[in-house]
Design a protein around this motif. Sequence first.
Motif, PDB file in Angstrom:
ATOM      1  N   HIS A 165    -136.526  33.240  36.411  1.00  0.00           N
ATOM      2  CA  HIS A 165    -137.792  33.326  37.214  1.00  0.00           C
ATOM      3  C   HIS A 165    -139.119  33.464  36.267  1.00  0.00           C
ATOM      4  N   ARG A 167    -141.943  31.917  33.121  1.00  0.00           N
ATOM      5  CA  ARG A 167    -142.639  30.681  33.022  1.00  0.00           C
ATOM      6  C   ARG A 167    -141.767  29.720  31.920  1.00  0.00           C
ATOM      7  N   PRO A 181    -137.979  28.454  40.208  1.00  0.00           N
ATOM      8  CA  PRO A 181    -138.932  27.938  41.134  1.00  0.00           C
ATOM      9  C   PRO A 181    -140.330  27.755  40.282  1.00  0.00           C
ATOM     10  N   LYS A 182    -140.408  28.228  39.126  1.00  0.00           N
ATOM     11  CA  LYS A 182    -141.509  28.201  38.244  1.00  0.00           C
ATOM     12  C   LYS A 182    -141.760  26.659  37.509  1.00  0.00           C
ATOM     13  N   THR A 187    -139.816  22.194  43.891  1.00  0.00           N
ATOM     14  CA  THR A 187    -140.848  22.431  45.330  1.00  0.00           C
ATOM     15  C   THR A 187    -140.085  23.353  46.224  1.00  0.00           C
ATOM     16  N   TYR A 190    -140.851  29.112  47.844  1.00  0.00           N
ATOM     17  CA  TYR A 190    -141.457  30.427  47.799  1.00  0.00           C
ATOM     18  C   TYR A 190    -141.187  30.470  45.901  1.00  0.00           C
ATOM     19  N   TYR A 191    -142.347  30.954  45.380  1.00  0.00           N
ATOM     20  CA  TYR A 191    -142.442  30.970  43.949  1.00  0.00           C
ATOM     21  C   TYR A 191    -142.076  32.284  43.235  1.00  0.00           C
ATOM     22  N   GLU A 192    -142.005  33.340  44.005  1.00  0.00           N
ATOM     23  CA  GLU A 192    -142.277  34.605  43.170  1.00  0.00           C
ATOM     24  C   GLU A 192    -140.961  35.248  43.196  1.00  0.00           C
TER      25      GLU A 192
END
Length: 562
Positions: A165, A167, A181-182, A187, A190-192
């Motif tokens: 998770h 970068r 997700p980063k 797409t 939920y990114y976090e």
Amino acid sequence: MRWTLKPKPSDEKVKLLAETLNVEEVVATLLVQRGIETFEQARQFFRPTLGDLHNPYLMKDMDKAVERIELAIENGENILVFGDYDVDGTTAVSLVSSYLKTYYPGVSTYIPDRYDEGYGISFKGIDFADDNGFSLIIALDCGIKSIDHVAYAKERNIDFIICDHHRPGNLLPEAVAVLDPKRDDCTYPYYELCGCGIGFKLIQALGENRNQTIEDLTSYLDLVATAIAADIVPMTGENRILAYFGLQIINSDPRPGFKALTHQIKKKTLDITDVVFIIAPRINAAGRIKHGNHAVELLTEFDFEQAQQFASEIEAYNSERKNLDKRITQEALGQIIENNEEKRFTSVVFQEDWHKGVIGIVASRLIETYYRPTLVFTKSGDKYAASARSVKGFDIYNALEACSNHLEQFGGHMYAAGMTLLEENYLAFKNAFEKVVEETIHPDMLTPEISIDAEINLSDITPKLTRILKQFEPFGPQNMTPVFLTKNAKDTGYAQKLGADDEHLKLFVRQNNSEGIGAIGFGLGNKMELTTNKKPFEAVFCIDENEWNGRTSVQLRLKDIK
């Protein structure tokens, strides 16, 4: 402390939501500040359901990850579940390995040694896999920048699935699947998610192949909730759902490892704060002092007596961690004073014998005294290694990137990072980092901020308000415990200092003709004179429940007064 009142949302939105939900305007204000403006959004917030979790196959490469794991099982391959040594990594490894072992025996775990191998995927770990016949490694909470490691493994016919998770860099490792997700090309809605959260999405996808529903996987959510709390990821969206149900498992049917860690705690119900301050530090202590394997052993043990044995060992590591943390913090503070560095924009300190396992904690402690971006270095092999911590609003990752020509490697988040450099580059880096921070930090960021949600009167604190605020839990970033401001408060004459050094403040406050309400201010003992002789003062506080002798009452937890 700098008091900042959040901008009040538009009256129209607040009134409409208050009417729709039949709540007070102060509650509607808090909700709109959190991006909740409709009945449906409020339903999702107040009544989380597992049905609101996203389809795991929406994550880029999830289909490839599942396909490769199924192929490994079909071919009888050995699978190595690899993860970082902190809470997020060890819970993720415990989750994925214990899930796979429910139907496939050829699964082992690997946690790198913090001191011998350092953070993330290691060549030593890959050599271990090669020597022991593992042809698939599932890496959790690490690996997004491990391009050389994955290539090294490929030469040895070992495939990687990366679940991370952090970068990504400009290039992704050539793994069979990269779940993050980063990723720019992912797409997923939920990114976090944290590392353990991505591990949960993986077993959710694997479970679908076995006709399992999400309810079949809830027993793993105690691990996910602990990782979410410890990794300080936003308490929004999927994280909030996973943490909400994970806390229910911790309180109703925890795995033996958690039960062994918490069975001496007198509280009837543990909340997210207890996870952060009681469970997480102990799990972390294993990797800091001894080895992260001890945490995985505890979290995957299903015999309670054996779990108690593991828990008592971890308790001893945690005591040692506390002692080291205290001593090194004192030495680091002394170094700042000795070098006349109190007025700098950064704290950068080094001592070669400082324990690598606690330098991150020490960096956080230094920020309590000198509120500024902080790096604590120690000697690690033939290099210097550091943990970085930042202050609210300042992106320390970007600052390190601007000085990266002095570094061997670095990685992390906006508020926390790690790095290594060569001894001869230390001073040049220290000066460059100071210069970057001085040029880019806003002066306000160097004073701790109390962010206030709303101004209220003490008469607004009703049982109904307290009941609704409890439903805002679990709290965390982007859904912090609501903070209120009340003006013209007065102590009724009961003010007293508490604690061995009179460091705490206890009051009984009124405003105008309101009923009195108890208040406690931890660390505010030195402000007692502001409240004597019934002088009016302003108070910033959270609304708490105080349990004492079997009785529960509402009290204010003071954050500051003036």
